[in-house]
Enzyme design. Sequence first.
Site, PDB file in Angstrom:
ATOM      1  N   TRP A   1      15.319   3.288   0.630  1.00 29.54           N
ATOM      2  CA  TRP A   1      14.853   3.070   1.992  1.00 29.54           C
ATOM      3  C   TRP A   1      15.463   4.117   2.918  1.00 29.54           C
ATOM      4  O   TRP A   1      16.669   4.097   3.184  1.00 29.54           O
ATOM      5  CB  TRP A   1      15.254   1.673   2.483  1.00 29.54           C
ATOM      6  CG  TRP A   1      14.428   0.575   1.899  1.00 29.54           C
ATOM      7  CD1 TRP A   1      13.099   0.611   1.612  1.00 29.54           C
ATOM      8  CD2 TRP A   1      14.877  -0.746   1.547  1.00 29.54           C
ATOM      9  NE1 TRP A   1      12.688  -0.590   1.098  1.00 29.54           N
ATOM     10  CE2 TRP A   1      13.752  -1.446   1.053  1.00 29.54           C
ATOM     11  CE3 TRP A   1      16.111  -1.391   1.608  1.00 29.54           C
ATOM     12  CZ2 TRP A   1      13.832  -2.770   0.615  1.00 29.54           C
ATOM     13  CZ3 TRP A   1      16.198  -2.704   1.179  1.00 29.54           C
ATOM     14  CH2 TRP A   1      15.069  -3.381   0.691  1.00 29.54           C
TER      15      TRP A   1
ATOM     16  N   GLU B   1      -0.349  -3.837   5.615  1.00 31.96           N
ATOM     17  CA  GLU B   1      -1.074  -2.883   4.775  1.00 31.96           C
ATOM     18  C   GLU B   1      -2.268  -3.526   4.080  1.00 31.96           C
ATOM     19  O   GLU B   1      -3.250  -2.846   3.762  1.00 31.96           O
ATOM     20  CB  GLU B   1      -0.128  -2.274   3.728  1.00 31.96           C
ATOM     21  CG  GLU B   1       0.806  -1.208   4.262  1.00 31.96           C
ATOM     22  CD  GLU B   1       1.962  -1.749   5.080  1.00 31.96           C
ATOM     23  OE1 GLU B   1       2.652  -0.951   5.747  1.00 31.96           O
ATOM     24  OE2 GLU B   1       2.187  -2.987   5.054  1.00 31.96           O
TER      25      GLU B   1
ATOM     26  N   ASN C   1       5.628  -6.103   5.161  1.00 30.81           N
ATOM     27  CA  ASN C   1       5.488  -4.662   4.993  1.00 30.81           C
ATOM     28  C   ASN C   1       5.341  -4.365   3.509  1.00 30.81           C
ATOM     29  O   ASN C   1       6.031  -4.965   2.672  1.00 30.81           O
ATOM     30  CB  ASN C   1       6.712  -3.911   5.535  1.00 30.81           C
ATOM     31  CG  ASN C   1       6.585  -2.399   5.328  1.00 30.81           C
ATOM     32  OD1 ASN C   1       5.754  -1.746   5.943  1.00 30.81           O
ATOM     33  ND2 ASN C   1       7.398  -1.846   4.442  1.00 30.81           N
TER      34      ASN C   1
ATOM     35  N   TYR D   1       8.644   3.109  -1.986  1.00 30.65           N
ATOM     36  CA  TYR D   1       9.996   3.650  -2.009  1.00 30.65           C
ATOM     37  C   TYR D   1      10.433   3.761  -3.470  1.00 30.65           C
ATOM     38  O   TYR D   1      10.436   2.758  -4.199  1.00 30.65           O
ATOM     39  CB  TYR D   1      10.956   2.726  -1.250  1.00 30.65           C
ATOM     40  CG  TYR D   1      10.428   2.240   0.084  1.00 30.65           C
ATOM     41  CD1 TYR D   1      10.381   3.095   1.181  1.00 30.65           C
ATOM     42  CD2 TYR D   1       9.965   0.942   0.237  1.00 30.65           C
ATOM     43  CE1 TYR D   1       9.899   2.646   2.413  1.00 30.65           C
ATOM     44  CE2 TYR D   1       9.483   0.485   1.461  1.00 30.65           C
ATOM     45  CZ  TYR D   1       9.449   1.343   2.541  1.00 30.65           C
ATOM     46  OH  TYR D   1       8.964   0.897   3.744  1.00 30.65           O
ATOM     47  N   ARG D   2      10.793   4.941  -3.883  1.00 31.94           N
ATOM     48  CA  ARG D   2      11.148   5.128  -5.288  1.00 31.94           C
ATOM     49  C   ARG D   2      12.319   4.215  -5.677  1.00 31.94           C
ATOM     50  O   ARG D   2      13.149   3.854  -4.827  1.00 31.94           O
ATOM     51  CB  ARG D   2      11.502   6.586  -5.552  1.00 31.94           C
ATOM     52  CG  ARG D   2      12.871   6.985  -5.014  1.00 31.94           C
ATOM     53  CD  ARG D   2      13.172   8.439  -5.259  1.00 31.94           C
ATOM     54  NE  ARG D   2      14.551   8.760  -4.962  1.00 31.94           N
ATOM     55  CZ  ARG D   2      14.932   9.780  -4.212  1.00 31.94           C
ATOM     56  NH1 ARG D   2      14.043  10.598  -3.695  1.00 31.94           N
ATOM     57  NH2 ARG D   2      16.229  10.007  -4.013  1.00 31.94           N
TER      58      ARG D   2
ATOM     59  N   ASP E   1      11.873  15.891  -6.127  1.00 33.99           N
ATOM     60  CA  ASP E   1      11.050  15.252  -5.107  1.00 33.99           C
ATOM     61  C   ASP E   1       9.795  16.048  -4.765  1.00 33.99           C
ATOM     62  O   ASP E   1       9.582  17.163  -5.239  1.00 33.99           O
ATOM     63  CB  ASP E   1      11.882  15.028  -3.840  1.00 33.99           C
ATOM     64  CG  ASP E   1      11.688  13.632  -3.279  1.00 33.99           C
ATOM     65  OD1 ASP E   1      10.529  13.193  -3.186  1.00 33.99           O
ATOM     66  OD2 ASP E   1      12.695  12.978  -2.953  1.00 33.99           O
TER      67      ASP E   1
END
Length: 574
Positions: free
Chosen positions: A190, A236, A172, A176-177, A286
């Site tokens: 996550w 991906e 995967n 994710y920051r 955000d």
Amino acid sequence: MYKNLTEYIRALEQAGELIRIPVPVDPVLEIAELTDRQAKQPGGGKALLFEHTGTGFPVLTNLMGSERRICMALGVERLSEVGERIESLFSDALRPKAGWMEKLRMLPLLGEVAQWMPRNVSRKGECQQVVLKGEAADLSKLPVLKCWPHDGGRFVTLPLVHTVDPETGVRNVGMYRMQVFDPRTTGMHWHRHKTGERHYQEYRKRGERMPVSVCLGGDPVYTYCATAPLPDGMDEYLLAGFLRRRPVELVECLTNDLRVPADCDFVIEGYVDPSEPKAVEGDFGDHTGFYSLKDLYPQFHVTCITHRRDAVWPATLVGIPPMEDAWIQLATERIFLAPIRLAVAPEVVDLWMPPAGVAHNLAVCVIEKSYAGQAFKAAHALWGAGQMSFNKFLVMLSAEDAVGVSGEGYREVIRERLHRFDPTRDTLFSRGVLDVLDHSSPQLGFGGKLCLDLTRKLEEEGGERPRREEIPVEVVWDDFVESAGLEFEDLVWLAAGNTDPGRDVSVTSAGVLRLDARFKPSEVERGWPNVVTMSPDVIERVDVRWSEYGFSGEPLPSPSRRYQSLVRSGSAKL
């Protein structure tokens, strides 16, 4: 496509899509303020290359922040090309074959698919030209941004986080920051609904360390694919190969057994230990336009950093829309419309997620309607499909009312259809999963949903209602919002963000749909977040330095000035 980020930068410059900033600019807040001013220009402004960041590495922002730049990143003239390729591929593959000859004609297509598969190579990658281990693997030497005043620290905002399922070995690549805690440790953001979290739980059950490698840069198509709403278990880099029309070459990492693209700019190798306590991560300004507040997340430990000799650090800025992520979302709409039609809801003609809806708060769906209740049927299907399950407000339109309309054009169609809207029969209230970043829901990641059926009504549904002068929708605002002089898109953003359909939306006895869009800090136990704006001193600094950056004329106005009246405290939390 592009061999690396430097080649993409060269293409942007040749296309007039890049501005170079040749003077020193601070990665703490200053880069973010300049990026925000540019990103909110009509059409998304330009990409910015900050050549002097105090680290030896340039920083590129707003790299996909316009329709032209996202098309350049994906190698197309128009975004619909990708969806058309997918639709053609599925149609050819799924069409019944009359006989052996027609089945044989499919073999070239199968061969084309095989050519997109990622390939392992034994050589070292360009991403490994410089190797930093031990004390030299120091995150503080990288130009990691602090984006907003109340952020908990500096955050890696465009990471391609590589993990594998320990049971199946399936890779995967997610985005994710990552908050930098110290030179060798970051948070790993996550969410409970994400594949990275599922892999983490699998390693926890096995009592094993979890290898993680984080890439930045390379072909910009990798960055897009890490954001794409692919089904769990689909690689991906298969999508990247499809978009590039050539496979992604993967090299082995130096301190774990994961593989990463050979042509990335940076690779940060390490691990997450599921047996150790989670760490406090956040706050973070955000993409919702609000701060996401502190919470507990796993810790990522760095074992090695490698990079190209001419590496460029890519970063994105999120906050009050529109931002760069709105253009990435536009690409996703166009690319994944065909799979939605084929696998989820065949009646869907178009899907639009306005920037003010920050992807998950608001969506507009156009359907080809042929029977009673079909709008609600499609709503249920979409609410059960992948990342569409996070949607909170869903507006359904008939295709006959939307001929020749797309994007912002749907606003006028919706406005007209609301004159025939009957809230007592044309609303569907539901409950389900929400994005963890939704701050309005009483429970984290779970709350109300609302579908407005604005399709033309069939006889079985009571028929079309006569057009009435007033729209039967009422929105209740705080006094400070009413006096702020906000534009329509801002009000849509606030209403969708501050409203939980299960708690804040009702149909009055007079048949009016009432939305309570006020700030509600007492209604949510975890706290209500503040609106994201830049600090006045940074705004002033950028104004003073404007000509020094190389810009002519008066400074572009800071978008934050327009929203400062919405700020309710001196911290991330109200």
